[in-house]
Design a protein around this motif. Structure first.
Motif, PDB file in Angstrom:
ATOM      1  N   ILE A   1      63.760  70.331  29.139  1.00 39.38           N
ATOM      2  CA  ILE A   1      63.635  69.333  29.961  1.00 39.38           C
ATOM      3  C   ILE A   1      64.574  68.138  29.074  1.00 39.38           C
ATOM      4  CG2 ILE A   1      62.752  67.399  31.336  1.00 39.38           C
ATOM      5  CD1 ILE A   1      61.764  70.027  32.369  1.00 39.38           C
ATOM      6  N   PRO A   2      65.799  67.939  29.491  1.00 42.05           N
ATOM      7  CA  PRO A   2      66.701  67.170  28.800  1.00 42.05           C
ATOM      8  C   PRO A   2      66.452  65.618  28.688  1.00 42.05           C
ATOM      9  CG  PRO A   2      67.696  67.633  30.897  1.00 42.05           C
ATOM     10  CD  PRO A   2      66.521  68.443  30.711  1.00 42.05           C
ATOM     11  N   GLN A   3      65.213  65.348  28.266  1.00 43.01           N
ATOM     12  CA  GLN A   3      64.849  64.035  28.396  1.00 43.01           C
ATOM     13  C   GLN A   3      63.719  63.588  27.046  1.00 43.01           C
ATOM     14  OE1 GLN A   3      61.538  63.599  31.401  1.00 43.01           O
ATOM     15  NE2 GLN A   3      62.766  62.022  32.369  1.00 43.01           N
TER      16      GLN A   3
ATOM     17  N   ALA B   1      67.842  60.010  28.921  1.00 42.24           N
ATOM     18  CA  ALA B   1      68.244  61.379  29.487  1.00 42.24           C
ATOM     19  C   ALA B   1      69.518  61.877  28.998  1.00 42.24           C
ATOM     20  CB  ALA B   1      68.750  60.773  31.230  1.00 42.24           C
ATOM     21  N   PHE B   2      69.439  62.920  28.821  1.00 47.53           N
ATOM     22  CA  PHE B   2      70.546  63.680  28.055  1.00 47.53           C
ATOM     23  C   PHE B   2      71.349  64.505  28.979  1.00 47.53           C
ATOM     24  CE2 PHE B   2      69.345  62.894  23.620  1.00 47.53           C
ATOM     25  CZ  PHE B   2      68.079  62.669  23.787  1.00 47.53           C
ATOM     26  N   SER B   3      72.707  64.950  28.789  1.00 47.51           N
ATOM     27  CA  SER B   3      73.191  65.836  29.654  1.00 47.51           C
ATOM     28  C   SER B   3      72.829  67.244  29.505  1.00 47.51           C
ATOM     29  CB  SER B   3      74.860  65.736  29.297  1.00 47.51           C
ATOM     30  OG  SER B   3      75.167  64.526  29.829  1.00 47.51           O
TER      31      SER B   3
ATOM     32  N   VAL C   1      78.260  66.684  35.176  1.00 52.58           N
ATOM     33  CA  VAL C   1      76.932  66.694  34.691  1.00 52.58           C
ATOM     34  C   VAL C   1      76.209  65.493  35.101  1.00 52.58           C
ATOM     35  CG1 VAL C   1      75.153  67.204  32.999  1.00 52.58           C
ATOM     36  CG2 VAL C   1      77.197  68.665  33.224  1.00 52.58           C
TER      37      VAL C   1
ATOM     38  N   VAL D   1      69.057  54.671  37.673  1.00 47.62           N
ATOM     39  CA  VAL D   1      70.604  54.631  36.989  1.00 47.62           C
ATOM     40  C   VAL D   1      70.629  56.195  36.529  1.00 47.62           C
ATOM     41  CG1 VAL D   1      72.185  53.947  35.507  1.00 47.62           C
ATOM     42  CG2 VAL D   1      70.397  52.332  36.456  1.00 47.62           C
ATOM     43  N   LYS D   2      71.700  56.790  36.732  1.00 46.90           N
ATOM     44  CA  LYS D   2      72.134  58.034  36.279  1.00 46.90           C
ATOM     45  C   LYS D   2      73.404  58.050  35.482  1.00 46.90           C
ATOM     46  CE  LYS D   2      74.658  59.986  40.297  1.00 46.90           C
ATOM     47  NZ  LYS D   2      75.937  61.040  40.014  1.00 46.90           N
ATOM     48  N   LEU D   3      73.432  59.011  34.674  1.00 50.57           N
ATOM     49  CA  LEU D   3      74.908  59.197  33.754  1.00 50.57           C
ATOM     50  C   LEU D   3      75.610  60.379  34.311  1.00 50.57           C
ATOM     51  CD1 LEU D   3      76.161  58.226  31.153  1.00 50.57           C
ATOM     52  CD2 LEU D   3      74.911  59.942  29.959  1.00 50.57           C
TER      53      LEU D   3
ATOM     54  N   HIS E   1      74.663  48.746  31.063  1.00 48.81           N
ATOM     55  CA  HIS E   1      74.572  48.901  32.548  1.00 48.81           C
ATOM     56  C   HIS E   1      73.787  47.914  32.888  1.00 48.81           C
ATOM     57  CE1 HIS E   1      74.644  51.035  36.432  1.00 48.81           C
ATOM     58  NE2 HIS E   1      73.666  50.317  36.672  1.00 48.81           N
TER      59      HIS E   1
ATOM     60  N   THR F   1      78.155  55.310  34.083  1.00 51.33           N
ATOM     61  CA  THR F   1      76.828  55.323  34.850  1.00 51.33           C
ATOM     62  C   THR F   1      77.088  55.265  36.156  1.00 51.33           C
ATOM     63  OG1 THR F   1      76.910  52.851  34.378  1.00 51.33           O
ATOM     64  CG2 THR F   1      75.683  54.246  32.681  1.00 51.33           C
TER      65      THR F   1
ATOM     66  N   VAL G   1      63.019  55.719  28.327  1.00 54.75           N
ATOM     67  CA  VAL G   1      63.448  57.213  28.781  1.00 54.75           C
ATOM     68  C   VAL G   1      64.598  57.330  28.498  1.00 54.75           C
ATOM     69  CG1 VAL G   1      63.660  58.430  30.678  1.00 54.75           C
ATOM     70  CG2 VAL G   1      61.614  56.843  30.649  1.00 54.75           C
TER      71      VAL G   1
ATOM     72  N   ILE H   1      64.026  69.761  36.671  1.00 56.02           N
ATOM     73  CA  ILE H   1      64.928  69.620  35.435  1.00 56.02           C
ATOM     74  C   ILE H   1      65.640  68.251  35.987  1.00 56.02           C
ATOM     75  CG2 ILE H   1      66.755  70.194  34.137  1.00 56.02           C
ATOM     76  CD1 ILE H   1      64.543  71.895  33.699  1.00 56.02           C
ATOM     77  N   PRO H   2      65.519  67.447  35.393  1.00 53.40           N
ATOM     78  CA  PRO H   2      66.383  65.880  35.993  1.00 53.40           C
ATOM     79  C   PRO H   2      68.063  66.031  35.980  1.00 53.40           C
ATOM     80  CG  PRO H   2      65.300  65.753  33.762  1.00 53.40           C
ATOM     81  CD  PRO H   2      65.179  66.772  34.136  1.00 53.40           C
ATOM     82  N   GLN H   3      68.704  66.829  36.409  1.00 52.87           N
ATOM     83  CA  GLN H   3      70.073  67.028  36.094  1.00 52.87           C
ATOM     84  C   GLN H   3      70.671  67.813  37.323  1.00 52.87           C
ATOM     85  OE1 GLN H   3      70.638  70.491  33.582  1.00 52.87           O
ATOM     86  NE2 GLN H   3      71.743  68.967  32.139  1.00 52.87           N
TER      87      GLN H   3
ATOM     88  N   THR I   1      74.197  53.147  27.641  1.00 53.85           N
ATOM     89  CA  THR I   1      74.670  54.392  27.028  1.00 53.85           C
ATOM     90  C   THR I   1      74.304  54.230  25.408  1.00 53.85           C
ATOM     91  OG1 THR I   1      76.908  53.623  27.098  1.00 53.85           O
ATOM     92  CG2 THR I   1      76.077  54.795  29.161  1.00 53.85           C
TER      93      THR I   1
ATOM     94  N   ALA J   1      72.955  63.118  34.509  1.00 57.90           N
ATOM     95  CA  ALA J   1      71.595  63.240  33.961  1.00 57.90           C
ATOM     96  C   ALA J   1      70.758  62.032  34.544  1.00 57.90           C
ATOM     97  CB  ALA J   1      71.905  62.987  32.461  1.00 57.90           C
ATOM     98  N   PHE J   2      69.517  62.416  34.889  1.00 55.85           N
ATOM     99  CA  PHE J   2      68.808  61.443  35.546  1.00 55.85           C
ATOM    100  C   PHE J   2      67.719  60.990  34.691  1.00 55.85           C
ATOM    101  CE2 PHE J   2      70.272  61.603  39.933  1.00 55.85           C
ATOM    102  CZ  PHE J   2      71.064  62.739  40.065  1.00 55.85           C
ATOM    103  N   SER J   3      67.053  59.910  34.918  1.00 56.68           N
ATOM    104  CA  SER J   3      65.831  59.416  34.198  1.00 56.68           C
ATOM    105  C   SER J   3      64.495  60.283  34.650  1.00 56.68           C
ATOM    106  CB  SER J   3      65.519  58.015  34.120  1.00 56.68           C
ATOM    107  OG  SER J   3      66.649  57.008  33.327  1.00 56.68           O
ATOM    108  N   SER J   4      64.443  60.665  35.717  1.00 60.07           N
ATOM    109  CA  SER J   4      63.371  61.494  36.087  1.00 60.07           C
ATOM    110  C   SER J   4      63.670  62.613  37.088  1.00 60.07           C
ATOM    111  CB  SER J   4      62.176  60.546  36.670  1.00 60.07           C
ATOM    112  OG  SER J   4      62.662  60.229  37.619  1.00 60.07           O
TER     113      SER J   4
ATOM    114  N   GLU K   1      74.722  53.632  39.710  1.00 63.17           N
ATOM    115  CA  GLU K   1      73.596  53.147  40.507  1.00 63.17           C
ATOM    116  C   GLU K   1      73.789  53.040  42.118  1.00 63.17           C
ATOM    117  OE1 GLU K   1      72.174  49.887  38.621  1.00 63.17           O
ATOM    118  OE2 GLU K   1      70.173  49.508  39.756  1.00 63.17           O
TER     119      GLU K   1
ATOM    120  N   LEU L   1      71.750  58.318  28.033  1.00 62.51           N
ATOM    121  CA  LEU L   1      71.349  57.187  28.816  1.00 62.51           C
ATOM    122  C   LEU L   1      69.863  56.782  28.359  1.00 62.51           C
ATOM    123  CD1 LEU L   1      72.388  55.185  31.183  1.00 62.51           C
ATOM    124  CD2 LEU L   1      71.205  56.320  32.651  1.00 62.51           C
TER     125      LEU L   1
END
Lengths: 159, 159
Positions: A12-14, A123-125, B121, B102-104, A81, B92, A121, B12-14, A92, B123-126, B94, A104
């Motif tokens: 999980i990229p987190q 969040a990675f790519s 790509v 927010v996502k990246l 942000h 980013t 939290v 997977i938050p992606q 970021t 990337a989400f926080s959840s 939103e 992020l």
């Protein structure tokens, strides 16, 4: 909870970091956003921190440099942000030693009576980016930072 | 590959989006960063796009609004991390209808002979944030955008 919890599930990229501090939410927020306080707690104990810029506003840029006892430097930078608030500091983050791998961070401060729970939290790519961050020894920095911040918050409240 | 590939694995938050376009990399980059071109392809076909700001530089802010045929508006905003280049557009994102989530996005353009592979790509926080984005009907917007961009790139090269 008086210990830093780091959650990083396989694949999980987190990364989720949670820690409660014995200080009011506004003071913790100040410690996160005032560069003069930031240098007193952020990062591993044996590295000095120099904040080059820290524009805590929507679109503001930040950059800081860690310097070790041998004089080696490690730069980090990113942008904010939204305007940072105790509800959320969203930014970021890029380690200049691994350019192009951006994460992020969303930091939220939760009031728990007279204490504050800080939840971060990241969040990675990719899970590979996340694993590289862990392999770099991030955990030591996170645990040192939390202990140093706890000490600083205690001093600020005693003074 | 002449079809948009959307990868969103359970838990997977992606989201990873890949699509090849029959156009040189510099032209695709222009279409992604010039607001006058952006309004001609970004978003679902039945929504109008108005770009309020699009400051394609490190720390620059962007905001655009979708308007449907009934006049309902949907705002989006974010900031750019780093100066956008064909190597990477990092920003980013939103949706103002779901503030605080927010996502990246990291968009990379890869030269494939005379064609360009665009890989995005997110990337989400959840995983919940990611699932909410998919449930909102994102896929239609992504597929419409890719088809509209392909058409636009064809026209720009023919003119």
């Amino acid at each position: 909870m008086n210990k830093t919890q780091i959650t990083a599930e396989p694949g999980i990229p987190q990364i989720i970091i949670a820690r409660e501090f014995d200080a009011p939410r506004d003071l913790v927020f100040r410690a996160y956003t005032d560069p003069e306080l930031l240098v007193r707690w952020l990062g591993p104990r044996d590295l000095a921190l120099t904040v080059e810029r820290y524009e805590t506003r929507d679109g503001g840029k930040w950059r800081y440099v860690n310097t070790d006892t041998q004089g080696n430097t490690y730069g980090f930078h990113g942008v904010f942000h939204g305007d940072p608030s105790p509800d959320a500091i969203v930014q970021t983050f890029e380690f200049e030693g691994a350019p192009g791998h951006v994460k992020l961070d969303c930091i939220t401060l939760h009031e728990r009576g007279s204490k504050t729970l800080v939840r971060t939290v990241s969040a990675f790519s990719s899970a590979e980016d996340r694993d590289a961050m862990i392999a770099s020894g991030m955990e030591r920095g996170v645990r040192d930072s939390a202990e140093r911040l706890e000490d600083l918050l205690g001093k600020l409240q005693a003074s």
